[in-house]
Design a protein around this motif. Structure first.
Motif, PDB file in Angstrom:
ATOM      1  N   ASN A   1     -71.945 -67.028  40.979  1.00  0.00           N
ATOM      2  CA  ASN A   1     -70.600 -66.926  41.537  1.00  0.00           C
ATOM      3  C   ASN A   1     -70.536 -65.871  42.639  1.00  0.00           C
ATOM      4  N   LEU A   2     -71.241 -64.755  42.425  1.00  0.00           N
ATOM      5  CA  LEU A   2     -71.277 -63.705  43.437  1.00  0.00           C
ATOM      6  C   LEU A   2     -71.934 -64.202  44.723  1.00  0.00           C
TER       7      LEU A   2
ATOM      8  N   SER B   1     -76.653 -75.534  48.841  1.00  0.00           N
ATOM      9  CA  SER B   1     -76.050 -76.285  47.747  1.00  0.00           C
ATOM     10  C   SER B   1     -76.002 -75.437  46.480  1.00  0.00           C
ATOM     11  N   LYS B   2     -75.262 -75.898  45.500  1.00  0.00           N
ATOM     12  CA  LYS B   2     -75.178 -75.211  44.211  1.00  0.00           C
ATOM     13  C   LYS B   2     -76.558 -75.111  43.575  1.00  0.00           C
ATOM     14  N   ALA B   3     -77.332 -76.187  43.666  1.00  0.00           N
ATOM     15  CA  ALA B   3     -78.681 -76.175  43.097  1.00  0.00           C
ATOM     16  C   ALA B   3     -79.561 -75.143  43.795  1.00  0.00           C
ATOM     17  N   GLN B   4     -79.413 -75.022  45.102  1.00  0.00           N
ATOM     18  CA  GLN B   4     -80.205 -74.039  45.855  1.00  0.00           C
ATOM     19  C   GLN B   4     -79.777 -72.610  45.522  1.00  0.00           C
ATOM     20  N   ILE B   5     -78.475 -72.419  45.312  1.00  0.00           N
ATOM     21  CA  ILE B   5     -77.995 -71.103  44.870  1.00  0.00           C
ATOM     22  C   ILE B   5     -78.644 -70.739  43.544  1.00  0.00           C
TER      23      ILE B   5
ATOM     24  N   VAL C   1     -81.156 -67.526  42.763  1.00  0.00           N
ATOM     25  CA  VAL C   1     -80.743 -66.595  41.707  1.00  0.00           C
ATOM     26  C   VAL C   1     -81.839 -66.489  40.655  1.00  0.00           C
ATOM     27  N   ASP C   2     -82.406 -67.619  40.270  1.00  0.00           N
ATOM     28  CA  ASP C   2     -83.497 -67.605  39.281  1.00  0.00           C
ATOM     29  C   ASP C   2     -84.717 -66.853  39.816  1.00  0.00           C
ATOM     30  N   GLN C   3     -84.978 -66.971  41.106  1.00  0.00           N
ATOM     31  CA  GLN C   3     -86.089 -66.226  41.697  1.00  0.00           C
ATOM     32  C   GLN C   3     -85.840 -64.724  41.612  1.00  0.00           C
ATOM     33  N   ALA C   4     -84.611 -64.306  41.864  1.00  0.00           N
ATOM     34  CA  ALA C   4     -84.264 -62.883  41.782  1.00  0.00           C
ATOM     35  C   ALA C   4     -84.366 -62.386  40.343  1.00  0.00           C
TER      36      ALA C   4
ATOM     37  N   PHE D   1     -78.311 -64.613  52.977  1.00  0.00           N
ATOM     38  CA  PHE D   1     -77.869 -64.169  54.308  1.00  0.00           C
ATOM     39  C   PHE D   1     -78.711 -64.845  55.392  1.00  0.00           C
ATOM     40  N   TYR D   2     -80.009 -64.905  55.186  1.00  0.00           N
ATOM     41  CA  TYR D   2     -80.907 -65.520  56.171  1.00  0.00           C
ATOM     42  C   TYR D   2     -80.555 -66.996  56.382  1.00  0.00           C
ATOM     43  N   HIS D   3     -80.342 -67.717  55.295  1.00  0.00           N
ATOM     44  CA  HIS D   3     -80.046 -69.151  55.425  1.00  0.00           C
ATOM     45  C   HIS D   3     -78.690 -69.392  56.091  1.00  0.00           C
TER      46      HIS D   3
END
Length: 204
Positions: free
Chosen positions: A101-102, A185-189, A193-196, A174-176
């Motif tokens: 969400n953030l 997309s939501k899936a890309q978000i 997030v999972d990578q972080a 920010f880069y994208h």
């Protein structure tokens, strides 16, 4: 947290104009939009009271009375925009969902003129101590929300690890959005997030 960060998100700061003048919300919105637009198209050097006044349909003196310096104008514009997008504190969702969400709020913040404007400000902030302070205050108003959720996931994670994971995440979207100028997309978000979160769990 840096001093004055509370002011950035304080709704009471929105109720009155300078020197006790009644707050004109419609004019304030026009000034905010005009400032973002000029920062995006002309950069900080091109941001002048005259340029803002022309966009707003006002005069230079009106803008100057509200904001005694360009840095104060930028600070106010960032504060008001950030306040309008402030996330709700919701403890009923998972930390992962809260971070997603953030990120979406961050993407919304960078929409329209704002992303390019933020990039232009960040690029020259080192040249102006006053502008650098404004930019750092802005960042310090955003990062606690991320830090809180990362600490829920790994409570004993070192601050350096949290900082690295958080800035990797913020820098990624920010880069994208700003540099590549593409939608996420939501899936890309969820992916970034999972990578972080993976960085948080493995870099310890």
């Amino acid at each position: 947290m840096v001093k004055d960060v509370a002011v950035i998100l304080d709704s009471n700061a929105k109720k009155h104009g300078p020197r006790g003048r009644p707050f004109d919300e419609d004019k304030s919105k026009k000034i905010i939009q005009a400032t973002w637009k000029i920062l995006s198209q002309e950069g900080y050097d091109g941001l002048t009271y005259e340029a803002v006044a022309k966009e707003v349909g006002s005069n230079r003196a009106t803008i100057y009375r509200r904001y005694p310096s360009k840095a104060k104008l930028v600070q106010s514009v960032m504060r008001e925009t950030l306040y309008s997008l402030r996330p709700d504190e919701n403890d009923d969702i998972s930390p992962r969902e809260a971070i997603c969400n953030l990120v979406q709020i961050g993407i919304d913040y960078l929409a329209d003129y704002r992303g390019r404007a933020i990039l232009n400000v960040a690029t020259i902030a080192h040249k102006s101590p006053e502008l650098a302070e404004v930019f750092n205050l802005h960042l310090n108003a955003i990062t606690p929300y991320y830090e809180k959720q990362f600490k829920k996931i790994v409570p004993d994670a070192p601050n350096e690890t949290i900082d690295f994971a958080m800035n990797t995440l913020i820098g990624g979207f920010f880069y994208h959005i700003v540099v590549r100028r593409i939608n996420i997309s939501k899936a890309q978000i969820e992916t970034i997030v999972d990578q972080a979160i993976n960085i948080l769990k493995t870099t310890r």
